[in-house]
Design an enzyme around this catalytic site. Structure first.
Site, PDB file in Angstrom:
ATOM      1  N   LYS A 120      -8.926   7.740  -0.280  1.00  0.00           N
ATOM      2  CA  LYS A 120      -9.119   7.413   1.145  1.00  0.00           C
ATOM      3  C   LYS A 120     -10.486   6.761   1.370  1.00  0.00           C
ATOM      4  O   LYS A 120     -11.502   7.260   0.880  1.00  0.00           O
ATOM      5  CB  LYS A 120      -8.981   8.684   1.988  1.00  0.00           C
ATOM      6  CG  LYS A 120      -9.081   8.435   3.482  1.00  0.00           C
ATOM      7  CD  LYS A 120      -8.598   9.638   4.279  1.00  0.00           C
ATOM      8  CE  LYS A 120      -8.785   9.438   5.778  1.00  0.00           C
ATOM      9  NZ  LYS A 120      -8.132   8.230   6.284  1.00  0.00           N
ATOM     10  N   GLY A 132       0.820  -1.214   0.000  1.00  0.00           N
ATOM     11  CA  GLY A 132       0.000   0.000   0.000  1.00  0.00           C
ATOM     12  C   GLY A 132       0.852   1.262   0.000  1.00  0.00           C
ATOM     13  O   GLY A 132       2.081   1.211   0.079  1.00  0.00           O
ATOM     14  N   HIS A 146      -7.986  15.295   2.224  1.00  0.00           N
ATOM     15  CA  HIS A 146      -7.194  14.103   1.882  1.00  0.00           C
ATOM     16  C   HIS A 146      -7.283  13.779   0.398  1.00  0.00           C
ATOM     17  O   HIS A 146      -8.155  14.274  -0.309  1.00  0.00           O
ATOM     18  CB  HIS A 146      -7.678  12.892   2.690  1.00  0.00           C
ATOM     19  CG  HIS A 146      -7.184  12.868   4.110  1.00  0.00           C
ATOM     20  ND1 HIS A 146      -7.794  13.570   5.115  1.00  0.00           N
ATOM     21  CD2 HIS A 146      -6.125  12.236   4.683  1.00  0.00           C
ATOM     22  CE1 HIS A 146      -7.142  13.372   6.249  1.00  0.00           C
ATOM     23  NE2 HIS A 146      -6.129  12.576   6.016  1.00  0.00           N
ATOM     24  N   HIS A 147      -6.419  12.863  -0.016  1.00  0.00           N
ATOM     25  CA  HIS A 147      -6.429  12.281  -1.366  1.00  0.00           C
ATOM     26  C   HIS A 147      -7.761  11.546  -1.594  1.00  0.00           C
ATOM     27  O   HIS A 147      -8.362  11.031  -0.639  1.00  0.00           O
ATOM     28  CB  HIS A 147      -5.255  11.295  -1.503  1.00  0.00           C
ATOM     29  CG  HIS A 147      -5.266  10.240  -0.432  1.00  0.00           C
ATOM     30  ND1 HIS A 147      -5.827   9.002  -0.614  1.00  0.00           N
ATOM     31  CD2 HIS A 147      -4.825  10.253   0.854  1.00  0.00           C
ATOM     32  CE1 HIS A 147      -5.725   8.289   0.499  1.00  0.00           C
ATOM     33  NE2 HIS A 147      -5.109   9.022   1.411  1.00  0.00           N
TER      34      HIS A 147
HETATM   35  N1  LIG Z   1      -1.963   6.693  11.361  1.00  0.00           N
HETATM   36  C1  LIG Z   1      -1.367   7.322  10.343  1.00  0.00           C
HETATM   37  O1  LIG Z   1      -0.427   8.120  10.526  1.00  0.00           O
HETATM   38  C2  LIG Z   1      -1.829   7.051   8.965  1.00  0.00           C
HETATM   39  C3  LIG Z   1      -2.876   6.190   8.759  1.00  0.00           C
HETATM   40  N2  LIG Z   1      -3.268   5.857   7.503  1.00  0.00           N
HETATM   41  C4  LIG Z   1      -4.287   4.833   7.405  1.00  0.00           C
HETATM   42  O2  LIG Z   1      -3.654   3.620   7.020  1.00  0.00           O
HETATM   43  C5  LIG Z   1      -4.553   2.832   6.223  1.00  0.00           C
HETATM   44  C6  LIG Z   1      -3.891   2.495   4.885  1.00  0.00           C
HETATM   45  O3  LIG Z   1      -3.668   3.682   4.164  1.00  0.00           O
HETATM   46  P1  LIG Z   1      -2.975   3.663   2.711  1.00  0.00           P
HETATM   47  O4  LIG Z   1      -1.616   3.080   2.772  1.00  0.00           O
HETATM   48  O5  LIG Z   1      -3.169   5.012   2.175  1.00  0.00           O
HETATM   49  O6  LIG Z   1      -3.960   2.641   1.942  1.00  0.00           O
HETATM   50  P2  LIG Z   1      -3.655   1.690   0.678  1.00  0.00           P
HETATM   51  O7  LIG Z   1      -4.978   1.269   0.172  1.00  0.00           O
HETATM   52  O8  LIG Z   1      -2.707   2.375  -0.242  1.00  0.00           O
HETATM   53  O9  LIG Z   1      -2.881   0.451   1.326  1.00  0.00           O
HETATM   54  C7  LIG Z   1      -3.493  -0.583   2.060  1.00  0.00           C
HETATM   55  C8  LIG Z   1      -2.877  -1.893   1.627  1.00  0.00           C
HETATM   56  O10 LIG Z   1      -3.326  -2.935   2.484  1.00  0.00           O
HETATM   57  C9  LIG Z   1      -3.685  -4.039   1.656  1.00  0.00           C
HETATM   58  N3  LIG Z   1      -4.556  -4.953   2.373  1.00  0.00           N
HETATM   59  C10 LIG Z   1      -5.913  -5.052   2.321  1.00  0.00           C
HETATM   60  N4  LIG Z   1      -6.350  -6.039   3.128  1.00  0.00           N
HETATM   61  C11 LIG Z   1      -5.236  -6.583   3.690  1.00  0.00           C
HETATM   62  C12 LIG Z   1      -5.031  -7.647   4.618  1.00  0.00           C
HETATM   63  N5  LIG Z   1      -6.053  -8.357   5.120  1.00  0.00           N
HETATM   64  N6  LIG Z   1      -3.764  -7.932   4.979  1.00  0.00           N
HETATM   65  C13 LIG Z   1      -2.709  -7.246   4.487  1.00  0.00           C
HETATM   66  N7  LIG Z   1      -2.845  -6.218   3.599  1.00  0.00           N
HETATM   67  C14 LIG Z   1      -4.104  -5.896   3.227  1.00  0.00           C
HETATM   68  C15 LIG Z   1      -4.299  -3.391   0.437  1.00  0.00           C
HETATM   69  O11 LIG Z   1      -4.409  -4.293  -0.645  1.00  0.00           O
HETATM   70  P3  LIG Z   1      -5.604  -4.043  -1.719  1.00  0.00           P
HETATM   71  O12 LIG Z   1      -5.370  -2.669  -2.275  1.00  0.00           O
HETATM   72  O13 LIG Z   1      -5.389  -5.151  -2.724  1.00  0.00           O
HETATM   73  O14 LIG Z   1      -6.882  -4.150  -0.960  1.00  0.00           O
HETATM   74  C16 LIG Z   1      -3.275  -2.289   0.195  1.00  0.00           C
HETATM   75  O15 LIG Z   1      -2.141  -2.758  -0.523  1.00  0.00           O
HETATM   76  C17 LIG Z   1      -5.837   3.662   6.126  1.00  0.00           C
HETATM   77  O16 LIG Z   1      -6.728   3.279   7.155  1.00  0.00           O
HETATM   78  C18 LIG Z   1      -5.350   5.086   6.375  1.00  0.00           C
HETATM   79  O17 LIG Z   1      -6.347   5.942   6.872  1.00  0.00           O
HETATM   80  C19 LIG Z   1      -2.672   6.398   6.403  1.00  0.00           C
HETATM   81  C20 LIG Z   1      -1.666   7.296   6.547  1.00  0.00           C
HETATM   82  C21 LIG Z   1      -1.146   7.685   7.840  1.00  0.00           C
HETATM   83  O1  LIG Z   2      -5.725   7.815   4.756  1.00  0.00           O
HETATM   84  C1  LIG Z   2      -4.796   8.630   4.931  1.00  0.00           C
HETATM   85  O2  LIG Z   2      -4.075   9.036   4.004  1.00  0.00           O
HETATM   86  C2  LIG Z   2      -4.528   9.098   6.282  1.00  0.00           C
HETATM   87  N1  LIG Z   2      -5.176   8.544   7.271  1.00  0.00           N
HETATM   88  C3  LIG Z   2      -5.073   8.893   8.645  1.00  0.00           C
HETATM   89  C4  LIG Z   2      -6.366   9.481   9.134  1.00  0.00           C
HETATM   90  O3  LIG Z   2      -7.448   9.029   8.727  1.00  0.00           O
HETATM   91  O4  LIG Z   2      -6.322  10.384   9.979  1.00  0.00           O
HETATM   92  C5  LIG Z   2      -3.851   9.743   8.936  1.00  0.00           C
HETATM   93  C6  LIG Z   2      -3.564  10.760   7.886  1.00  0.00           C
HETATM   94  O5  LIG Z   2      -4.549  11.734   7.922  1.00  0.00           O
HETATM   95  C7  LIG Z   2      -3.482  10.117   6.502  1.00  0.00           C
END
Ligand SMILES: NC(=O)C1=CN([C@@H]2O[C@H](COP(=O)(O)OP(=O)(O)OC[C@H]3O[C@@H](n4cnc5c(N)ncnc54)[C@H](OP(=O)(O)O)[C@@H]3O)[C@@H](O)[C@H]2O)C=CC1
Ligand SMILES: O=C(O)C1=N[C@H](C(=O)O)C[C@H](O)C1
Length: 250
Positions: free
Chosen positions: A139, A14, A135-136
């Protein structure tokens, strides 16, 4: 635990998972032993001897991942959103008095943590406050986990200081025009191509406003916080909510 911590990344393909894999591989003290994405078996974590995982997957799957990790004594540093009080209560109950640690952090960027803190500090001094998260457009969840958490912190700070409800004379509106309401605080979500993760907290009193804004322009902004979480999680058994618990904020 040995000097080098064996780490697995869930959601390794991801947007954030890729950054986390690169960061874990780049720094001393960690060995990346498993990259797990959708359809991969969680058993590979056990086979690779992972001592801790980082989870950036999806709100729909993160609880199953954590049940597996807790059952197998694997620490977890979790960025995935979608945690409400009932999910946190389940994790506390699953963890019981075990030595396994789980960190749930709505945002790992240092600036976002400070933004939440500054907003809570300012909250008692202003009659009005609303939150705008941007956000993008890929999301999945709205409002963002960060916005929800900010609203909870702001609402608690206002309640502790005896501040009443925010003023709002709206008596007629289209559904959604005033955003979602979290603990009495209005939260508005924008999904804009080109953006990553941004938030404004707008506060207002007589004759003035204060806007506190944070911008993550690159997902690399999350990795120092994730590495801090990994360094600390082994010495924090049980459930921790918020990376600020591991930061010297005073
Ligand atoms: N706390 C923080 O600082 C931040 C939190 N986030 C959060 O993190 C999460 C992911 O964000 P982001 O990276 O942008 O999302 P993405 O969709 O880019 O990445 C998520 C990845 O997880 C995969 N996935 C889905 N199900 C599973 C599973 N059961 N086991 C392992 N991998 C799996 C997806 O595959 P597939 O696409 O094939 O489903 C994808 O490759 C979101 O909830 C986001 O809000 C994001 C940024 C910062
Ligand atoms: O999905 C995201 O990109 C992000 N998710 C987290 C959130 O829901 O707060 C953290 C950050 O904002 C990026």
């Amino acid at each position: 635990m040995s000097d080098v911590m064996k780490v697995g990344v869930l959601g390794a393909l991801g947007k954030v998972g890729r950054e986390v894999c690169a960061a874990v591989e780049d720094v001393d003290g960690f060995e990346l032993v498993a990259r797990v994405d959708a359809d991969d078996s969680l058993e590979s974590l056990v086979e690779a001897g992972a001592e801790a995982v980082v989870d950036f997957t999806h709100p729909d799957v993160v609880m199953d991942n954590l049940r597996f990790c807790i059952e197998h004594g694997i620490h977890a540093v979790v960025g995935t959103t979608g945690f409400d009080e009932s999910r946190l209560a389940e994790l506390r109950s699953l963890l019981g008095s075990s030595s396994t640690g789980v960190l749930i952090a709505p945002n790992f960027s240092i600036g976002a943590i400070l933004m939440m803190r500054f907003a809570a500090e300012a909250a008692p001094f202003y009659e009005s406050v609303e939150i705008v998260e941007l956000h993008h457009p890929t999301k999945a969840d709205a409002p963002s986990g960060t916005a929800r958490r900010t609203a909870e912190l702001v609402a608690r700070a206002r309640a502790d200081a005896g501040v009443g409800p925010v003023p709002d004379a709206t008596s007629t509106s289209l559904e959604g025009a005033r955003g979602a309401v979290v603990d009495g605080i209005h939260v508005h979500g924008l999904r804009i191509r080109g953006m990553v993760a941004h938030q404004e907290v707008v506060l207002g009193g007589i004759g003035e406003t204060l806007t506190i804004r944070h911008d993550s322009m690159d997902r690399a902004s999350f990795t120092p916080g994730v590495l801090l979480g990994l360094r600390e999680i082994g010495s924090h058994p049980g459930l921790t909510v918020g990376l600020e618990e591991f930061m010297p904020l005073g």
